[in-house]
Design a protein around this motif. Sequence first.
Motif, PDB file in Angstrom:
ATOM      1  N   MET A   1      15.750 -21.455  -3.182  1.00  0.00           N
ATOM      2  CA  MET A   1      14.387 -21.015  -3.449  1.00  0.00           C
ATOM      3  C   MET A   1      14.368 -19.977  -4.577  1.00  0.00           C
ATOM      4  SD  MET A   1      12.595 -22.708  -1.216  1.00  0.00           S
ATOM      5  CE  MET A   1      12.960 -23.662   0.257  1.00  0.00           C
ATOM      6  N   THR A   2      13.256 -19.909  -5.285  1.00  0.00           N
ATOM      7  CA  THR A   2      13.073 -18.878  -6.311  1.00  0.00           C
ATOM      8  C   THR A   2      12.280 -17.737  -5.691  1.00  0.00           C
ATOM      9  OG1 THR A   2      13.062 -20.518  -8.089  1.00  0.00           O
ATOM     10  CG2 THR A   2      12.121 -18.352  -8.584  1.00  0.00           C
ATOM     11  N   LYS A   3      12.898 -16.570  -5.592  1.00  0.00           N
ATOM     12  CA  LYS A   3      12.224 -15.413  -4.992  1.00  0.00           C
ATOM     13  C   LYS A   3      11.191 -14.865  -5.971  1.00  0.00           C
ATOM     14  CE  LYS A   3      13.108 -11.062  -2.556  1.00  0.00           C
ATOM     15  NZ  LYS A   3      12.141 -11.366  -1.502  1.00  0.00           N
TER      16      LYS A   3
ATOM     17  N   LYS B   1      15.578 -25.921  -9.847  1.00  0.00           N
ATOM     18  CA  LYS B   1      14.708 -24.766  -9.579  1.00  0.00           C
ATOM     19  C   LYS B   1      13.324 -25.013 -10.179  1.00  0.00           C
ATOM     20  CE  LYS B   1      17.505 -21.785  -7.543  1.00  0.00           C
ATOM     21  NZ  LYS B   1      17.415 -20.403  -7.144  1.00  0.00           N
TER      22      LYS B   1
ATOM     23  N   GLY C   1       8.880 -11.633   2.280  1.00  0.00           N
ATOM     24  CA  GLY C   1       9.269 -12.278   1.028  1.00  0.00           C
ATOM     25  C   GLY C   1       8.342 -13.407   0.617  1.00  0.00           C
ATOM     26  N   TYR C   2       8.323 -13.648  -0.710  1.00  0.00           N
ATOM     27  CA  TYR C   2       7.585 -14.770  -1.289  1.00  0.00           C
ATOM     28  C   TYR C   2       8.593 -15.650  -2.024  1.00  0.00           C
ATOM     29  CZ  TYR C   2       3.672 -11.459  -0.743  1.00  0.00           C
ATOM     30  OH  TYR C   2       2.757 -10.555  -0.247  1.00  0.00           O
ATOM     31  N   TYR C   3       8.457 -16.971  -1.884  1.00  0.00           N
ATOM     32  CA  TYR C   3       9.442 -17.885  -2.462  1.00  0.00           C
ATOM     33  C   TYR C   3       8.752 -19.138  -3.015  1.00  0.00           C
ATOM     34  CZ  TYR C   3      12.180 -14.893   0.563  1.00  0.00           C
ATOM     35  OH  TYR C   3      12.710 -13.792   1.180  1.00  0.00           O
ATOM     36  N   TRP C   4       9.295 -19.632  -4.127  1.00  0.00           N
ATOM     37  CA  TRP C   4       8.772 -20.883  -4.692  1.00  0.00           C
ATOM     38  C   TRP C   4       9.773 -21.993  -4.410  1.00  0.00           C
ATOM     39  CZ3 TRP C   4       3.972 -21.637  -5.927  1.00  0.00           C
ATOM     40  CH2 TRP C   4       3.599 -22.810  -6.595  1.00  0.00           C
TER      41      TRP C   4
ATOM     42  N   CYS D   1       2.889 -20.626  -2.647  1.00  0.00           N
ATOM     43  CA  CYS D   1       4.267 -20.199  -2.397  1.00  0.00           C
ATOM     44  C   CYS D   1       4.532 -20.077  -0.898  1.00  0.00           C
ATOM     45  CB  CYS D   1       4.574 -18.884  -3.110  1.00  0.00           C
ATOM     46  SG  CYS D   1       3.893 -17.401  -2.332  1.00  0.00           S
TER      47      CYS D   1
ATOM     48  N   TRP E   1      14.316 -19.288   5.820  1.00  0.00           N
ATOM     49  CA  TRP E   1      13.623 -19.508   4.544  1.00  0.00           C
ATOM     50  C   TRP E   1      13.808 -18.325   3.604  1.00  0.00           C
ATOM     51  CZ3 TRP E   1      11.510 -24.216   3.485  1.00  0.00           C
ATOM     52  CH2 TRP E   1      11.363 -25.093   4.575  1.00  0.00           C
ATOM     53  N   GLU E   2      14.141 -17.158   4.162  1.00  0.00           N
ATOM     54  CA  GLU E   2      14.327 -15.962   3.331  1.00  0.00           C
ATOM     55  C   GLU E   2      15.679 -15.954   2.619  1.00  0.00           C
ATOM     56  OE1 GLU E   2      11.854 -13.062   6.414  1.00  0.00           O
ATOM     57  OE2 GLU E   2      13.957 -12.669   5.995  1.00  0.00           O
TER      58      GLU E   2
ATOM     59  N   LYS F   1      19.275 -19.933  -1.006  1.00  0.00           N
ATOM     60  CA  LYS F   1      19.579 -19.746  -2.427  1.00  0.00           C
ATOM     61  C   LYS F   1      18.818 -20.739  -3.303  1.00  0.00           C
ATOM     62  CE  LYS F   1      24.232 -18.008  -1.461  1.00  0.00           C
ATOM     63  NZ  LYS F   1      25.680 -18.260  -1.593  1.00  0.00           N
TER      64      LYS F   1
END
Length: 199
Positions: free
Chosen positions: A107-109, A175, A164-167, A117, A101-102, A105
Motif C-alpha cells: 500500500m502507499t501510505k 503502486k 493511517g490512510y493508504y492508497w 483511500c 491493512w496498516e 508494504k
Amino acid sequence: PRKLSLHLRRYCLLLHFRCSIAMTELPWIEIARGYIGIREDKSAKTNPVIEKWLHKMPSFKGASRAWWNDDETPWCGLFAGYCLGVTGRHVVKEWYRAKSWESAKEMTKLSDPAYGCIVTFTRDGGGHVGFVVGNNQSGKLMVLGGNQGDAVSIAPFELSRVTGYYWPSFADGRKSIPSSFRYDLPLINSTAKVSTNEA
C-alpha cells in the motif's frame, strides 16, 4: 481576437476533462456503494451476500482463506478486501485483521485523507478499516465500510481514532497514488451518530 478564442477553447476543454475525471467513480467505491444496507442476519443463519464474499477471498492473489463461515465474526476487513479484490486491487494476506491493512508494504501510505483511500482506526480490542468518502459539516470523517452498526454504511468517525490512510496498489503489485483532486473531500450532510465501536 482569434488568439483569445483559442485560449478560451483550450481552457474549456481542460475544464471538461477535469470534470469528466471527477465524475468517474473509483471502481472499489462503486462496488462498495452497491452494498450499502447489507447487514448481518441476527438469526442462526448467515447473510448469503456476506457468505459469498467469504468464499471469494481465496481467489485473490496472496489472500488467506477464512476458517469461519458466519457473519458474526467482525467483517470490516472482509468487506474492504472483497471490494478491492474484485476490482483488481491488492488484498493483504490477513485481510480479516483490520490492523494488517496498516502494515502492508504493497500500500502507499498517505499523509492526508483522499477520496476512496483505505483508512484504519483504533478501537477497544482491535481495529477497523473502511474507505474515506468525505467529511461532514462537523469535520468528522465520513467512512464507507462494513460492520458499522452490523451493516455496510457510511458513518462519521472522529479523526482522533485514525491510525493511517493508504492508497491501494494494483493486484500485480504495481503502486498507485490518488489524483490530486481526490484530496478535496466532498461535504456530506450527516446527522448520524459518530461511530464508536465496530466489533
